[in-house]
Design an enzyme around this catalytic site. Sequence first.
Site, PDB file in Angstrom:
ATOM      1  N   CYS A  74       0.827  -1.218   0.000  1.00  0.00           N
ATOM      2  CA  CYS A  74       0.000   0.000   0.000  1.00  0.00           C
ATOM      3  C   CYS A  74       0.853   1.256   0.000  1.00  0.00           C
ATOM      4  CB  CYS A  74      -0.930  -0.004   1.215  1.00  0.00           C
ATOM      5  SG  CYS A  74      -1.937   1.496   1.326  1.00  0.00           S
ATOM      6  N   ARG A  77      -0.019   4.623   3.011  1.00  0.00           N
ATOM      7  CA  ARG A  77       0.082   4.344   4.438  1.00  0.00           C
ATOM      8  C   ARG A  77       0.341   5.554   5.329  1.00  0.00           C
ATOM      9  NH1 ARG A  77       4.218  -0.423   4.674  1.00  0.00           N
ATOM     10  NH2 ARG A  77       4.545  -0.142   2.438  1.00  0.00           N
ATOM     11  N   TRP A 248      -9.161   5.583  -0.534  1.00  0.00           N
ATOM     12  CA  TRP A 248      -9.696   6.243  -1.718  1.00  0.00           C
ATOM     13  C   TRP A 248      -8.803   5.855  -2.892  1.00  0.00           C
ATOM     14  CZ3 TRP A 248      -8.166   9.148   2.625  1.00  0.00           C
ATOM     15  CH2 TRP A 248      -6.882   9.693   2.565  1.00  0.00           C
ATOM     16  N   GLU A 253      -5.203   3.502 -10.779  1.00  0.00           N
ATOM     17  CA  GLU A 253      -5.827   2.188 -10.557  1.00  0.00           C
ATOM     18  C   GLU A 253      -6.978   1.970 -11.539  1.00  0.00           C
ATOM     19  OE1 GLU A 253      -6.299   2.969  -6.030  1.00  0.00           O
ATOM     20  OE2 GLU A 253      -5.985   0.813  -6.254  1.00  0.00           O
TER      21      GLU A 253
END
Length: 376
Positions: A74, A77, A248, A253
């Site tokens: 991720c 973070r 979000w 992506e």
Amino acid sequence: MTLSAPNAAIPGTVDPEQAQEFLTRFHIETDAPTPLARRIWQIRDEIDATGTYTHTTEELAFGARLAWRNAARCIGRLYWRSLHVRDRREEATPAGIATECVQHLREATRSGRIRSTITVFAPDRPGAPGPRIHNDQLIRYAAHRTASGGLRGDGKYAALTERAIALGWQPPDPPGRFDVLPLIISAGEGEPEIFELPRDAVLEVPLSHPEYEWFAELRLRWHAVPAISNMPLEVGGITYPAAPFNGWYLGTEIGARNLVDADRYDLLPVLAERLGLDTSSERTLWRDRALVEMVRAVHHSFDVAGVTMADHHSESRRFLTHVEREEQAGRRSPADWSWIVPPVSGGLTPVYHRDFDEPDPATRPAFLLPEPRPAT
Ligand code: ARG
């Protein structure tokens, strides 16, 4: 000294060492109300008697935030402390879980001011597995088989769509490209049940382009909230198999993966044609040029709709801020380079130019990889 409960072989039985390790971390990093030694004796008694123990709400919230902080894939973070934790451990029935998933979406969406949220449902207990959400995200689009043998919708979800239909789901007629799949939820070893998400719980953004008016005619859209729902949360030896969480979106992506991967919406050829690009050779970089316009459209559309979205340049820098902050706190931030570097313009972002500590798969608390499913 190792203490292990007499029934350690039964799945769902907690290893007291793991519990102790987590509680120790909780006490180091927070103002825990109970002295550590007392809390450890409490939970050891509870594990001896029942094979498991119960987190306090504070321990659960801290554990969920730590699982995020530990998530090596991720890039977002930096915000781990702000995770909104919904403690719904009393929910173990499919219907109760479905209702709370809808409520999760409402609280996380806030008309576009997306809030990172997790809802934690009942844990596994010795010999009694907890509930499970079979969808990989709360909101996903179906893929329908067409008469010509192709797929209409998100190709990644052909199998899930078939499964939903086998469980009684009636897809919209005619089938669309962006039909939201129902939730598939099972309790313990029970049969999965399906639950349709109410329309108004799913915020979607229609896609348009800042310059090309025709882009809107493609009638593309995407949902505002990515909410992962098939990764068990493990904290202090306890597994919560249903613990959906969301952040979000990062524009890439959607714009550089979901809408363009060949096995998803595969839209680059369509876009290139509308853009009038020369697709006769790879060397014209028509894919690259169309890709950038797709990501621009995604950013533009989310901005126009007032829905939180990050871009890969800013988020890469924020991630390095996170790594620095963690270093100052004396902690390492293992990261999976191939997941952190964005799928477009990798080399333009600072994360590309450095490496990170190797993630250790044994790190806890953690969001675990989903168990492989049976093929049907
Ligand atoms: N890449 C996934 C998707 O497009 C979402 C993964 C989580 N992303 C996030 N920004 N929290 O649906």
